[in-house]
Design an enzyme around this catalytic site. Structure first.
Site, mmCIF file in Angstrom:
data_model
loop_
_atom_site.group_PDB
_atom_site.id
_atom_site.type_symbol
_atom_site.label_atom_id
_atom_site.label_comp_id
_atom_site.label_asym_id
_atom_site.label_seq_id
_atom_site.Cartn_x
_atom_site.Cartn_y
_atom_site.Cartn_z
ATOM 1 N N SER A 155 -12.355 4.665 5.817
ATOM 2 C CA SER A 155 -12.845 4.761 7.203
ATOM 3 C C SER A 155 -13.607 6.056 7.406
ATOM 4 O O SER A 155 -13.169 7.118 6.939
ATOM 5 C CB SER A 155 -11.669 4.737 8.188
ATOM 6 O OG SER A 155 -10.976 3.534 8.085
ATOM 7 N N ASP A 159 0.856 -1.191 0.000
ATOM 8 C CA ASP A 159 0.000 0.000 0.000
ATOM 9 C C ASP A 159 0.895 1.245 0.000
ATOM 10 O O ASP A 159 1.795 1.351 0.839
ATOM 11 C CB ASP A 159 -0.855 -0.064 1.285
ATOM 12 C CG ASP A 159 -1.968 0.961 1.319
ATOM 13 O OD1 ASP A 159 -2.432 1.377 0.250
ATOM 14 O OD2 ASP A 159 -2.389 1.325 2.441
ATOM 15 N N CYS A 219 -8.314 1.126 6.784
ATOM 16 C CA CYS A 219 -7.312 0.848 7.820
ATOM 17 C C CYS A 219 -7.787 1.328 9.195
ATOM 18 O O CYS A 219 -7.995 0.532 10.109
ATOM 19 C CB CYS A 219 -5.977 1.502 7.442
ATOM 20 S SG CYS A 219 -4.703 1.222 8.680
HETATM 21 P P1 13P Z 1 -8.266 4.864 6.275
HETATM 22 O O1 13P Z 1 -7.243 4.642 7.355
HETATM 23 O O2 13P Z 1 -8.842 6.239 6.305
HETATM 24 O O3 13P Z 1 -9.287 3.798 6.235
HETATM 25 O O4 13P Z 1 -7.474 4.800 4.877
HETATM 26 C C1 13P Z 1 -6.857 3.604 4.513
HETATM 27 C C2 13P Z 1 -6.156 3.747 3.212
HETATM 28 O O5 13P Z 1 -6.587 4.419 2.315
HETATM 29 C C3 13P Z 1 -4.904 2.977 3.062
HETATM 30 O O6 13P Z 1 -4.314 3.195 1.825
#
Ligand code: 13P
Length: 294
Positions: A211, A82, A232
């Protein structure tokens, strides 16, 4: 099945749903993610960022473990870097056996982003991995980057970008951001822009910052063409809360039991999210040939 993101995301594109991409730094999270996918008959993507690899989740250990778990189930599971930025991390995870990489050069100029993404896409494809890229920039919720329309993805540029880089899926900036938004704040997403992006690119699109974006927003984003949603912060929060409650209720609780309680909570969260974005019951198999993880 341990696979790259490519076919599962085209399946999602062709059938108008989205696959979760969930950050993971240990065995308990990997187990919760893969078991949820199997139980929901859903594809899933496991993400890890360079920061998470450095802090806790050694890719050399996670990759063979995730591959082993993925090969025991009947649904597609991908393991993706990622927000890869530098070539060292990209080549490291290719050597470890990841099935996918994201190259995030979205903080560079348009030309430099094309240059860097093209090189990584070529290397990834030559090694059998899929490649995700980002154009526009999905920033940080705490900095209110979600409101900054200058960061949103330009559809005309996006067409040129995809043609030149040959990336397999594209992360677009349409009003979400990473991390927690202020309490009770729900971001406003630019669905018109998303529709134009989908119509122009006709390929799998990715939403980062899954999120706290609000269920209605997430559902509509999928309807308008999002096929991969990164999550995440909320996933980690669910595990953390479950552990905090378990410890408060019984400060002498066994360490292993705390982990198992967290795992159950993570599974509940994932399964609900999978149903929200329509990835459940997309893969069919005879129940009696399922190889359970435990
Ligand atoms: P969040 O932590 O806002 O869910 O984002 C996760 C994300 O985009 C990881 O690349």
């Amino acid at each position: 099945m341990y696979v790259s993101m490519k076919d599962m995301l085209w399946h999602a594109h062709d059938n108008n749903y989205a696959v979760m991409a969930i950050n993971c730094v240990n065995m308990e999270q990997a187990k919760a993610i893969i078991e949820s996918a199997q139980e929901e008959h859903s594809a899933v993507i496991i993400n890890i960022s360079p920061r998470q690899m450095k802090a806790h989740g050694y890719p050399e250990i996670l990759a063979p473990m995730i591959k082993n778990m993925a090969e025991r189930v009947n649904v597609p599971v991908a393991f993706n870097l990622d927000h890869g930025v530098n070539y060292e991390d990209i080549t490291r995870v290719i050597h470890c056996g990841f099935s996918s990489v994201m190259i995030d050069s979205s903080s560079f100029s348009f030309e430099e982003n094309i240059k860097r993404t093209s090189v990584v896409a070529r290397i990834a494809h030559a090694n059998g991995l899929s490649c995700e890229a980002e154009l526009g920039h999905v920033g940080i919720a705490a900095q209110e980057d979600n409101k900054n329309q200058d960061l949103y993805t330009n559809p005309e540029q996006a067409k040129e970008f995809v043609d030149k880089t040959q990336c397999d899926c594209l992360a677009v900036a349409i009003g979400t951001a990473h991390g927690s938004y202020p309490k009770d704040f729900v971001p406003k997403l630019d669905f018109d822009r998303l529709k134009v992006l989908k119509e122009t690119l006709k390929m799998p699109l990715v939403l980062h910052g899954g999120s706290g974006a609000g269920d209605e927003n997430i559902k509509k984003a999928v309807e308008c063409g999002i096929n991969k949603i990164n999550v995440c912060t909320d996933f980690f929060k669910h595990a953390q809360n479950a552990m905090a409650i378990a410890l408060k209720e019984n400060p002498n609780i066994d360490y292993m039991d705390v982990n198992m309680i967290a795992e159950d909570e993570m599974k509940k969260f994932i399964k609900n999210y999978m149903r929200l974005i329509g990835s459940d019951h997309r893969y069919y198999f005879e129940e009696n040939v399922v190889i359970e993880l435990d």
